[in-house]
Design an enzyme around this catalytic site. Structure first.
Site, short mmCIF file in Angstrom:
data_model
loop_
_atom_site.label_atom_id
_atom_site.label_comp_id
_atom_site.label_asym_id
_atom_site.label_seq_id
_atom_site.Cartn_x
_atom_site.Cartn_y
_atom_site.Cartn_z
N SER A 33 13.74 38.06 3.68
CA SER A 33 14.46 37.84 4.89
C SER A 33 14.26 36.49 5.49
CB SER A 33 14.18 39.07 6.05
OG SER A 33 14.64 38.59 7.22
N ILE A 72 12.89 33.34 7.14
CA ILE A 72 12.19 32.46 6.80
C ILE A 72 11.58 32.38 5.53
CG2 ILE A 72 10.12 30.88 7.50
CD1 ILE A 72 10.83 31.72 10.41
N ASP A 99 2.78 46.42 0.43
CA ASP A 99 2.52 46.08 1.73
C ASP A 99 1.18 45.17 2.10
OD1 ASP A 99 1.74 46.22 4.49
OD2 ASP A 99 2.07 48.46 4.54
N VAL A 100 1.40 44.11 2.45
CA VAL A 100 0.23 42.97 2.46
C VAL A 100 -0.87 43.35 3.74
CG1 VAL A 100 1.44 41.00 1.55
CG2 VAL A 100 1.06 41.32 4.06
N TYR A 102 0.29 40.02 19.05
CA TYR A 102 1.06 39.24 18.06
C TYR A 102 0.56 37.84 18.29
CZ TYR A 102 4.82 36.29 16.04
OH TYR A 102 5.63 35.30 15.41
N LYS A 161 -1.80 35.52 15.76
CA LYS A 161 -1.34 34.19 15.19
C LYS A 161 -2.32 32.92 15.66
CE LYS A 161 2.58 35.30 12.95
NZ LYS A 161 2.71 34.92 11.56
N VAL A 169 13.85 30.46 14.63
CA VAL A 169 14.53 30.17 13.71
C VAL A 169 15.51 31.57 13.20
CG1 VAL A 169 14.40 30.08 11.04
CG2 VAL A 169 12.80 28.81 12.64
#
Ligand SMILES: NC(=O)c1ccc[n+]([C@@H]2O[C@H](COP(=O)([O-])OP(=O)(O)OC[C@H]3O[C@@H](n4cnc5c(N)ncnc54)[C@H](OP(=O)(O)O)[C@@H]3O)[C@@H](O)[C@H]2O)c1
Length: 274
Positions: A35, A37, A84-85, A185, A189, A217
């Protein structure tokens, strides 16, 4: 003024390093590749000459995405690896696919992420964030990323094989946006950015590790949330970014054109002041 006949480029000291912005003969792994990016970066890697392993959980959407990249770049080997990472099993599956298909990876772009927002009430208060939001975001964005890097690159130092890792971070990890839902989140990050710097310092000079920080984006050309719409006035370029505008940045960081760049963050946000 140097006369033209005195200039000697044969030393390789000038211009783009050998290979330049190309990734011919290299293998790139892109997570979150079904999907927006991640899909754009997978296509960009293939356009630059790399074979690509595309990773995401949803097998059907991933297969379609891989087929589309294959169709656009038929000379490249494009492998879809549903995984699934955020889990040990998922990371093991990606490492197994890389080994079986290509031996070793030359580039990894960690684009898959969790926001932890699913099922969370709209009126979330800052001191009532449930543990699950932290567990989910850190499990995918930080620990999953670290596990994947470990699984794919543990043999590179002994093999003296260079590589480039790109971690996709976010403006929410650089400054607090007015969305309480972004707390875990954003914190994850920020952690990913600091992990990028630790890895860069300790894996240099063989493996470069950088961050790519996208602004807002979307493929529709419209802000994807109401908050993003409200923040449009903060973007000097006056628009949201296109997924394709992240691909060039990722290819640059993966390629030898950025061979002296590690521990850096490349911000692609239309000029916002973060
Ligand atoms: N879009 C923006 O405006 C923006 C701004 C700043 C930063 N970013 C960052 O850019 C990256 C991509 O964002 P995006 O907007 O392109 O995301 P997106 O359109 O929501 O796509 C997310 C991709 O990640 C995959 N994914 C999610 N969880 C996964 C997991 N546990 N294992 C494997 N794959 C997983 C999804 O497929 P499945 O669901 O099938 O697994 C999908 O392919 C993220 O790291 C995000 O934090 C985006």
């Amino acid at each position: 003024m140097i006369a033209e006949d005195e200039i000697d480029f044969s030393s390789g000291m000038y211009g783009l390093p050998p290979g330049g912005l190309r990734l011919d003969g290299k293998t790139a792994v892109v997570t979150g590749a079904s999907s927006n990016i991640g899909l754009s970066i997978a296509l960009g890697m293939a356009q630059a000459g790399a074979d690509v392993i595309m990773v995401a959980r949803g097998a059907e959407r991933l297969a379609k995405a891989a087929e589309a990249v294959r169709g656009a770049e038929p000379k490249r080997r494009i492998v879809a690896c549903p995984a699934d990472v955020s889990t040990v099993e998922g990371v093991t599956a990606v490492a197994g696919a890389v080994e079986a298909e290509f031996g070793m990876a030359d580039a990894l772009v960690n684009c898959a992420f969790a926001s932890g927002k699913a099922g969370i009430p709209a009126d979330l208060k800052i001191l009532e964030i449930p543990d699950e939001m932290f567990n989910e975001t850190y499990q995918t964005n930080v620990l999953g990323t670290y596990r994947l890097i470990k699984a794919l690159f543990h043999g590179h130092v002994d093999a003296e094989r260079p590589a480039s890792i790109v971690n996709v971070v976010s403006g929410s990890g650089l400054l607090p946006v007015p969305v309480i839902h972004n707390t875990a989140y954003g914190a994850s990050k920020a952690a990913l950015w600091m992990m990028t710097r630790y890895l860069a310092v300790n894996l240099a000079p063989l493996i470069r590790v950088n961050a790519l920080c996208p602004g807002n984006v979307s493929a529709t050309g419209q802000p994807h949330t109401e908050t993003a719409r409200k923040m449009m006035s903060q973007i000097p370029m006056g628009r949201v970014g296109k997924p394709g505008e992240m691909a060039g940045a990722a290819v640059y960081l993966a390629s030898d054109a950025s061979s002296f760049t590690t521990g850096a963050m490349l911000v692609c946000n239309g000029g916002r002041d973060w």
